[in-house]
Design a protein around this motif. Structure first.
Motif, PDB file in Angstrom:
ATOM      1  N   LYS A 355      10.368 -16.596  33.597  1.00  0.00           N
ATOM      2  CA  LYS A 355      11.022 -17.740  34.229  1.00  0.00           C
ATOM      3  C   LYS A 355      10.082 -18.961  34.204  1.00  0.00           C
ATOM      4  N   ALA A 356       8.808 -18.723  34.526  1.00  0.00           N
ATOM      5  CA  ALA A 356       7.834 -19.817  34.533  1.00  0.00           C
ATOM      6  C   ALA A 356       7.647 -20.392  33.130  1.00  0.00           C
ATOM      7  N   TYR A 357       7.666 -19.516  32.138  1.00  0.00           N
ATOM      8  CA  TYR A 357       7.484 -19.973  30.751  1.00  0.00           C
ATOM      9  C   TYR A 357       8.614 -20.917  30.330  1.00  0.00           C
ATOM     10  N   MET A 358       9.818 -20.602  30.763  1.00  0.00           N
ATOM     11  CA  MET A 358      10.984 -21.393  30.372  1.00  0.00           C
ATOM     12  C   MET A 358      10.971 -22.808  30.975  1.00  0.00           C
ATOM     13  N   THR A 359      10.337 -22.953  32.134  1.00  0.00           N
ATOM     14  CA  THR A 359      10.341 -24.270  32.788  1.00  0.00           C
ATOM     15  C   THR A 359       9.034 -25.041  32.610  1.00  0.00           C
TER      16      THR A 359
END
Length: 379
Positions: A355-359
């Motif tokens: 999730k962090a990678y996507m944002t």
């Protein structure tokens, strides 16, 4: 004025104001040091924190035009923590190096040098003086070595027979011609314990340090720590004492001579998790008086994250996940992601990393998230 007599009076006064050791040397150029510094510069072994102009570092008359002599002082600091708090599974703790226990040593030594200056001005009204501690142009160690305070050890510290290497150093250039003391013979002999145990191999050889590899230096940097050193940090928040603690001369040396230097155990060995989200105001209030705070809270928080990874502290995961998602500083977000991967081994945590990678918009942080994911995938 009788130079020998004034020297005796200075020595006596230094004892009255809490200077543990004092030595005198000439203000002639430090020729041998110049060669060493040039070699260090060529090899890229300097830290970048020191004075960049080598001529200023080795030529006292460039700092005080009529320089004649230099007074070197040493104050012994504690090596053992009384009532040291225990690190528990729920509350892991980090450690500040001994040189950062108690009040900032720059302040303590400047106080002693200031008193010494006032004493000399009373005795010699027109005397010229320039004092410095650590951040000055001269090499504190080179001055102390030549003034007979101690010898320069293989661990790149001044080692005194009385206090070992647990001493702070400062110096005072003056135009008064104090008779010089004799340098001390090297007493390291064939011992190589400090070289053998240096965690990163920063001690290239006896008396030569590659600062870029030294953990004491690395803990003070502000960016991402190179991968190869992250596991070497252990639970160190600031500085490193390994090359001092293994020194045979330091065995049993522990001096509590100065009230200002007495450590607060909760600051010397702080809990790691509260350090992660400490406010600027609270940080300044709690840690602002120690020398280890000089670079601000970010490097110490980054090191605290690495320490939690070292302990594989699963109780810290909620805090680390929050930092990864919400901290405004890329170094903290990225280091938290790396640590999460080191600590965690379940699919739910991996989802948080994804999730962090996507944002995430910062490429370096994305790289750290990828490293964290790779760690989990290997488990």
């Amino acid at each position: 004025m009788n130079t020998e007599q004034l020297k005796k009076e200075v020595i006596e006064y230094s004892k009255e104001i809490g200077i543990d050791k004092i030595g005198f040397t000439s203000a002639t150029m430090f020729e041998e040091l110049k060669q060493r510094l040039m070699t260090q510069q060529e090899l890229g072994y300097q830290s970048g924190f020191e004075e960049s102009d080598i001529e200023k570092r080795v030529t006292p008359v460039k700092l005080l035009p009529k320089a004649s002599s230099i007074i070197s002082i040493a104050l012994a600091y504690p090596s053992k923590l009384k009532n040291a708090p225990k690190s528990t599974r729920e509350d892991r703790r980090g450690i500040f190096c001994r040189a950062s226990w108690g009040q900032d040593y720059h302040t303590v030594l400047r106080d002693r040098l200031s008193k010494l200056e006032n004493f000399l001005r009373e005795k010699v009204p027109n005397i010229q003086i320039k004092s410095m501690v650590d951040t000055g142009e001269l090499s504190d160690r080179a001055v102390a070595e030549r003034a007979g305070i101690g010898w320069s050890g293989k661990n790149c510290s001044i080692i005194t027979p009385e206090f070992g290497s647990y001493v702070y150093l400062g110096e005072m250039i003056t135009n008064f011609p104090f008779p010089p003391d004799k340098p001390m013979e090297d007493q390291c002999g064939s011992c190589t314990k400090c070289l053998d145990v240096c965690p990163t191999g920063a001690l290239v050889q006896g008396g030569q340090l590659d600062s870029s590899k030294c953990i004491a230096f690395l803990t003070q940097t502000k960016g991402f720590l190179p991968d190869e050193y992250r596991s070497k940090i252990g639970n160190r928040i600031y500085g490193c004492d390994t090359c001092q603690t293994v020194c045979p001369v330091n065995k049993g040396k522990d001096f509590h001579l100065h009230e200002e230097m007495e450590p607060d155990p909760e600051i010397a060995k702080p809990k790691l998790k509260p350090l992660l989200k400490i406010s600027n105001r609270d940080f300044k209030e709690k840690y602002g008086h120690i020398s280890g705070s000089w670079r601000g809270k970010k490097p110490l928080q980054r090191n605290a994250i690495l320490a939690l990874a070292h302990f594989k502290d699963t109780t810290a995961l909620p805090d680390l996940i929050d930092l990864m998602h919400n901290d405004s500083r890329p170094v903290i977000r990225g280091t938290a992601a790396w640590a999460i991967g080191k600590i965690a081994n379940n699919i739910d945590v991996a989802k948080e990393l994804h999730k962090a990678y996507m944002t995430e918009k910062d490429e370096e942080v994305k790289e750290e998230i990828s490293k964290g994911l790779a760690f989990i995938e290997k488990k």
